[in-house]
Design a protein around this motif. Sequence first.
Motif, PDB file in Angstrom:
ATOM      1  N   ASN A   5      28.036  39.354  60.962  1.00 44.61           N
ATOM      2  CA  ASN A   5      27.256  40.519  60.573  1.00 44.61           C
ATOM      3  C   ASN A   5      25.787  40.148  60.537  1.00 44.61           C
ATOM      4  N   PRO A   6      24.889  41.137  60.699  1.00 41.78           N
ATOM      5  CA  PRO A   6      23.466  40.823  60.668  1.00 41.78           C
ATOM      6  C   PRO A   6      23.052  40.296  59.309  1.00 41.78           C
ATOM      7  N   GLN A  21      27.256  47.507  59.649  1.00 42.53           N
ATOM      8  CA  GLN A  21      27.719  46.190  60.043  1.00 42.53           C
ATOM      9  C   GLN A  21      27.419  46.033  61.525  1.00 42.53           C
ATOM     10  N   ARG A  22      27.336  44.793  61.954  1.00 43.97           N
ATOM     11  CA  ARG A  22      27.184  44.556  63.382  1.00 43.97           C
ATOM     12  C   ARG A  22      28.364  45.193  64.112  1.00 43.97           C
ATOM     13  N   ASP A  27      30.180  43.467  70.528  1.00 42.78           N
ATOM     14  CA  ASP A  27      30.172  42.015  70.715  1.00 42.78           C
ATOM     15  C   ASP A  27      31.352  41.577  71.582  1.00 42.78           C
TER      16      ASP A  27
END
Length: 401
Positions: A5-6, A21-22, A27
């Motif tokens: 997560n970032p 959340q990322r 991804d």
Amino acid sequence: MPLVNPQPLTFPLSEAARHIQRSVMRDLIALGARPEVISFAGGLPAADCLPLDEIQTCLDAVLAAEGRRALQYGPPYPPLREWIAGYMRRRGVACAVENVFITNGAQQALEILGRLLLDPGEPAVVEALTFTGIGQVMHAHGARLRAAALDLETGVDPAGFERALLEDGRPARVAAVIPDFNNPTGASLTPAKRPALAAAAARAGVPLIEDDPYSLLRYAGETLPPIKAYDDAGLVLYIGSFSKVIAPALRLGWIVAPADLLPRLTVLRESLDLESSQLLQRVATEFAQRGFLESHVQTLNAANLARRDAMQAALSRELGATASWTVPDGGLFLWVTLPAHLDTAALFPAALENGVAYIPGVHFSADGRHANALRLNYSNNTPERIAEGIRRLASVIKERA
Ligand SMILES: Cc1ncc(COP(=O)(O)O)c(C=O)c1O
């Protein structure tokens, strides 16, 4: 690329942005895009079938006929709305031009309907396994999700769906269902379930979003009317899209809704992007009016059927004793269930190391189940690559099964 997560930001963010959340899905898809990886992760239509020459023909025709008018701002393009209304009527839906709202794809349609219907803390019903973009819209508007149980072959269960609509005596604000070739399961609602879901929504007085980007992609079995065809109460909000049947890059979709909602939809959408492209609306209309859509869908479905068959054959060969999977009649995905002790998110790095990518089941789960399942896209690889990709996947699974 690490799957993390970032970092927390010190920047003064909105409540919604603080909780972002990322995007693990993005991804995973990016990791699968490496040339040495055979990716079954994305929801991409067959890249080798995208209708390049037909789009070129339509673009040339539009620019020749309309010139700079096609490059200007403008209201929703009337001939496209007319074509969509006719198409919906052919599918058994009472639909006039006044019911058709053009969007930039089905995802934008979902967001506009989220703005129309949701408030923070209010309940919303989704299928227990659902498209991540539906979950994102619900979360962005602070909805509390209720998961409606589903059958992996025949879709959501109408009785469970109705219970979820009315749970705790508090009707949901909205429900969302994918009728044909569900993303992620590949399941289609049976003929009996369609009127049953429309009736359940009507009894509960809850708007039902029917998110239908895939129904034209049927290569087996009979074409079925959408839930909207049984919508006597006027509560079903139908979403269609050209992404999977012409090209995702058109970014064009539509909502079929009661005519008196359209002025609100227009204003709710204006703050996103003002309007859809005049040029691309004309290109899509030209594509449909010239009959390219029918022939292109036939090409896609022939390719998709061959690819589904290749994936089924490879799964039987490699994992017949270990896994089970759905057998869709169309669309882009099938859903694989592994033995209960296997966690497909935990397996992912090893699969990637072995040159194959997929999306772990947990990313589609509204109730935290299905950690031992995975979604496979079969449309965007040749049968030969599918065979090799499933061989790579199976070797990782069999080591641990
Ligand atoms: C069920 C579902 N709804 C909506 C979308 C978004 O489609 P669009 O490209 O039209 O925004 C997708 C894309 O994968 C999808 O699977």
